[in-house]
Every structure is written in C-alpha cells, then in structure tokens.
Design a protein around this motif. Structure first.
Motif, PDB file in Angstrom:
ATOM      1  N   VAL A 188      12.954   4.831   4.928  1.00 35.68           N
ATOM      2  CA  VAL A 188      12.228   4.572   3.682  1.00 35.68           C
ATOM      3  C   VAL A 188      13.211   4.530   2.510  1.00 35.68           C
ATOM      4  N   GLU A 247      -0.068   1.634   2.214  1.00 37.88           N
ATOM      5  CA  GLU A 247       1.382   1.489   2.277  1.00 37.88           C
ATOM      6  C   GLU A 247       1.805   0.529   3.385  1.00 37.88           C
ATOM      7  N   SER A 252       4.057  -2.693   2.592  1.00 39.32           N
ATOM      8  CA  SER A 252       5.412  -2.739   3.156  1.00 39.32           C
ATOM      9  C   SER A 252       5.606  -3.982   4.023  1.00 39.32           C
ATOM     10  N   ARG A 257       2.601   4.244  -2.098  1.00 35.93           N
ATOM     11  CA  ARG A 257       3.115   5.527  -1.584  1.00 35.93           C
ATOM     12  C   ARG A 257       2.597   6.685  -2.425  1.00 35.93           C
ATOM     13  N   PRO A 276       4.050   2.704   6.980  1.00 39.35           N
ATOM     14  CA  PRO A 276       5.020   1.706   6.535  1.00 39.35           C
ATOM     15  C   PRO A 276       5.645   0.988   7.732  1.00 39.35           C
ATOM     16  N   LEU A 322       4.562  -1.191  -3.679  1.00 35.91           N
ATOM     17  CA  LEU A 322       4.879  -0.257  -2.607  1.00 35.91           C
ATOM     18  C   LEU A 322       5.045   1.161  -3.140  1.00 35.91           C
TER      19      LEU A 322
END
Length: 179
Positions: free
Chosen positions: A91, A144, A148, A138, A27, A134
């Motif tokens: 996150v 990801e 992101s 994940r 990410p 997203l």
C-alpha cells in the motif's frame, strides 16, 4: 512497454481465479498475498518497465524533461519490483508508484507536442483524482477495492498512451538549434 502494460494488467486474472480477495472491499494489492501468479506478473511488469526506460531515454529529445519521463518509467518498474518482493508494504509502495507516475506525466506535459500534451494533462488530472478518491476510500473504509482497481486501469492506460507516443511519434534525438 507493451509487455510491461500487459503484465501490469495481470490483476484482471482475479476475475478468473479463486483469490479470496474482495474486488469491492480489498485493495488490489491484497492479491499479492494470494496466488503467486499475481506477484510473478507484477515482477515481470516491473522488470519490463525498468528495461523500457533506457530505449525511451534514447528516443526522447535531449532535454531534462524528456529524460525525466524515461527515468520515471524505470523508477515505476523498480517500485513494481519492490511491491512484488515485499507485498506487506504494497500500500505504501502503491502511493510511491502514484507519485512516480505523476512526476512522469508532468514531465510529458513539459515536452510533448500540443495534441499529446492535452492527453498528458487529462491523464494527470485523472491520476490525481483517482489518488484522492483512493485516500478518501481508505479513510472511509468503503469501496477501496473498486477505487484501487480503477487506479490500476488508469496507470495501465497512461503507460499505454506513453508507449503509443514513443511508437507513433518518436521525438528527435537532438535538441533544436537556435537560428
């Protein structure tokens, strides 16, 4: 707003600096654990968003929906500052940033004029789709990083559009009087 959006887009430097972060698998928040320039740029953007809120507050009409728009800009800045300060929680804070952005876009839908309102509606749809993508990336542990980064671009574009509205079409300071 320009400084905020420009600094928020500082993650693009990953394509010019050695980071050890995979743009596909990791990410974008993983950059915050890399070279300090990413945390610094995020902090600068956060501060700029926080400082942009009060002037936007004065430009918008005197109604709660417009006030919520400017408050959400500053709140987004606070979240960005927290991400820069606590990258390990980034996150979770990124999800909070998306919620704040979505609330701000909904408030724009409620007070922007029709042409601009359509942009806000489209922006909200894109925010929700990228957020869902997203979450899915994940869960599947695939792509990801790409998703992101798309989310970062969406956020920057939406704040850029919001800044353009404030610059091009500032709203009246007083609520319209009934007649």
């Amino acid at each position: 707003m320009g400084v905020a959006v420009l600094a928020y887009s500082g993650w693009l430097l990953e394509f010019f600096l050695p980071t050890g972060v995979s743009p596909v698998g990791d990410p974008v928040e993983a950059l915050l654990a890399g070279p300090p320039v990413f945390r610094i740029l995020l902090a600068v953007s956060g501060l700029a968003f926080v400082l942009a809120g009060p002037p936007l507050h004065r430009l918008g009409p005197v109604q709660w929906t417009a006030r919520l728009s400017s408050i959400s800009v500053s709140a987004f800045g606070v979240v960005a500052l927290l991400q820069a300060a606590y990258p390990a929680q980034s996150v979770v804070l990124s999800s909070l940033a998306t919620v704040v952005l979505a609330v701000g876009v909904v408030s724009l839908i409620l007070w922007w004029p029709p042409g601009w309102r359509a942009l806000a509606v489209a922006g909200l749809v894109v925010v929700l789709v990228t957020w869902a993508a997203l979450v899915l990336a994940r869960q599947l542990d695939a792509g990801e990083g790409v998703v992101s980064r798309v989310e970062q671009v969406v956020r920057a574009v939406l704040y850029g559009v919001g800044g353009a509205y404030a610059f091009i079409k500032p709203a009246p300071r007083h609520a319209p009087r009934g007649g």
